[in-house]
Write an enzyme that holds these catalytic residues in place. Structure first.
Site, short mmCIF file in Angstrom:
data_model
loop_
_atom_site.label_atom_id
_atom_site.label_comp_id
_atom_site.label_asym_id
_atom_site.label_seq_id
_atom_site.Cartn_x
_atom_site.Cartn_y
_atom_site.Cartn_z
N CYS A 207 15.34 4.16 -5.41
CA CYS A 207 14.85 3.86 -6.64
C CYS A 207 13.33 4.89 -6.73
O CYS A 207 12.70 4.74 -7.76
CB CYS A 207 14.48 2.49 -6.92
SG CYS A 207 15.89 1.50 -6.93
N ASP B 183 14.07 1.58 -25.59
CA ASP B 183 15.37 1.86 -25.59
C ASP B 183 15.51 3.36 -25.37
O ASP B 183 14.94 4.16 -26.27
CB ASP B 183 16.34 1.49 -26.87
CG ASP B 183 17.63 1.59 -26.71
OD1 ASP B 183 18.19 1.64 -25.48
OD2 ASP B 183 18.35 1.65 -27.89
N HIS B 184 16.15 3.91 -24.55
CA HIS B 184 16.72 5.30 -24.05
C HIS B 184 15.35 5.84 -24.03
O HIS B 184 15.16 7.27 -24.30
CB HIS B 184 17.44 6.17 -25.36
CG HIS B 184 18.76 5.58 -25.44
ND1 HIS B 184 19.21 4.37 -25.93
CD2 HIS B 184 19.83 6.21 -24.81
CE1 HIS B 184 20.53 4.15 -25.74
NE2 HIS B 184 20.97 5.20 -24.96
N HIS C 283 13.85 4.56 -15.01
CA HIS C 283 12.48 4.34 -14.42
C HIS C 283 12.40 4.77 -12.95
O HIS C 283 13.45 5.04 -12.66
CB HIS C 283 12.02 2.86 -14.53
CG HIS C 283 12.90 2.05 -13.50
ND1 HIS C 283 12.42 0.79 -13.33
CD2 HIS C 283 14.06 2.08 -13.04
CE1 HIS C 283 13.43 0.31 -12.58
NE2 HIS C 283 14.46 1.15 -12.42
N HIS D 200 19.23 2.08 -16.12
CA HIS D 200 19.82 0.86 -16.24
C HIS D 200 20.23 0.61 -17.60
O HIS D 200 19.52 1.13 -18.41
CB HIS D 200 19.03 -0.18 -15.54
CG HIS D 200 18.67 -0.21 -14.30
ND1 HIS D 200 19.48 -0.34 -13.09
CD2 HIS D 200 17.42 0.35 -13.92
CE1 HIS D 200 18.72 -0.37 -12.00
NE2 HIS D 200 17.54 0.19 -12.41
N GLU E 177 18.46 -6.39 -14.78
CA GLU E 177 18.48 -5.03 -14.48
C GLU E 177 19.93 -4.66 -13.96
O GLU E 177 20.27 -3.41 -14.38
CB GLU E 177 17.43 -4.74 -13.50
CG GLU E 177 17.24 -3.26 -13.10
CD GLU E 177 16.15 -3.00 -12.24
OE1 GLU E 177 14.95 -2.70 -12.38
OE2 GLU E 177 16.21 -3.31 -10.81
N HIS F 99 15.99 6.84 -12.42
CA HIS F 99 17.27 6.38 -12.39
C HIS F 99 17.36 5.42 -13.50
O HIS F 99 16.60 4.98 -14.21
CB HIS F 99 17.90 5.88 -11.16
CG HIS F 99 17.20 4.66 -10.70
ND1 HIS F 99 15.68 4.60 -10.30
CD2 HIS F 99 17.65 3.24 -11.05
CE1 HIS F 99 15.68 3.45 -9.96
NE2 HIS F 99 16.66 2.65 -10.55
#
Length: 136
Positions: free
Chosen positions: A33, A79-80, A14, A41, A123, A39
Site C-alpha cells: 500500500c 469518486d475517481h 490512495h 479500491h 475498503e 493503488h
C-alpha cells in the site's frame, strides 16, 4: 429509536505513507500500500442516521435528501480521485479507512443535525472501519 442506513459506492486511489516514518518503516508498516503511485479500491460507504419516524411521513429522514447530502459532501469529492492529491479536505491525512471515516463524519455530521449515528467504510470485502463520533 430507528436506524436508517444509506449505502453508496465510489472508486478512489490512495497511497499509505507517513511522513513520520522512514522509507523502510513505511514499507514495513504499509507493505504494498506504500506503492509510490498508489493503488485503488471500490469503496462501499454506509451512512446511518437515527431518530423517530415523523408521524406525517413515516420517515426518520427522506432517503432522497440523505443521498443528496452524502453525494454533495463526500462522494462527489472523492469518486475517481487520488485521495492523497485531489481532495483538498484530505490534505495531510493518511487515507486509511480509519482516517477516512473520521473525515467523512466531520463533513456529514453538521448536515444531519444530530441524527448521524455511524459511518462504515468498506475498503475491501474483508476490511472496513466504522466510526460513531467522539460522543460514542
Amino acid at each position: 429509536m430507528v436506524y436508517l442506513t444509506r449505502r453508496v459506492t465510489f472508486s478512489a486511489a490512495h497511497r499509505l505513507w507517513s511522513e513520520y516514518l522512514s522509507e523502510d518503516e513505511n514499507y514495513n508498516v504499509y507493505d504494498k500500500c506504500a506503492n509510490p503511485h498508489g493503488h485503488g479500491h471500490n469503496y462501499i460507504l454506509e451512512v446511518t442516521v437515527r431518530g423517530e419516524p415523523e408521524p406525517t411521513t413515516g420517515m426518520v429522514l427522506n432517503l432522497t435528501d440523505m443521498k443528496r447530502i452524502i453525494n454533495e459532501l463526500v462522494v462527489d469529492g472523492v469518486d475517481h480521485k487520488h485521495l492523497n492529491y485531489d481532495v483538498a479536505w484530505l490534505e495531510g491525512v493518511i487515507p486509511t479507512a480509519e482516517m477516512l471515516v473520521i473525515k467523512f463524519w466531520e463533513r456529514l455530521a453538521p448536515a444531519f443535525e444530530g441524527r448521524l449515528y455511524e459511518i462504515t467504510l468498506h475498503e475491501t470485502e474483508n476490511n472496513y472501519a466504522s466510526y460513531r463520533g467522539l460522543e460514542a
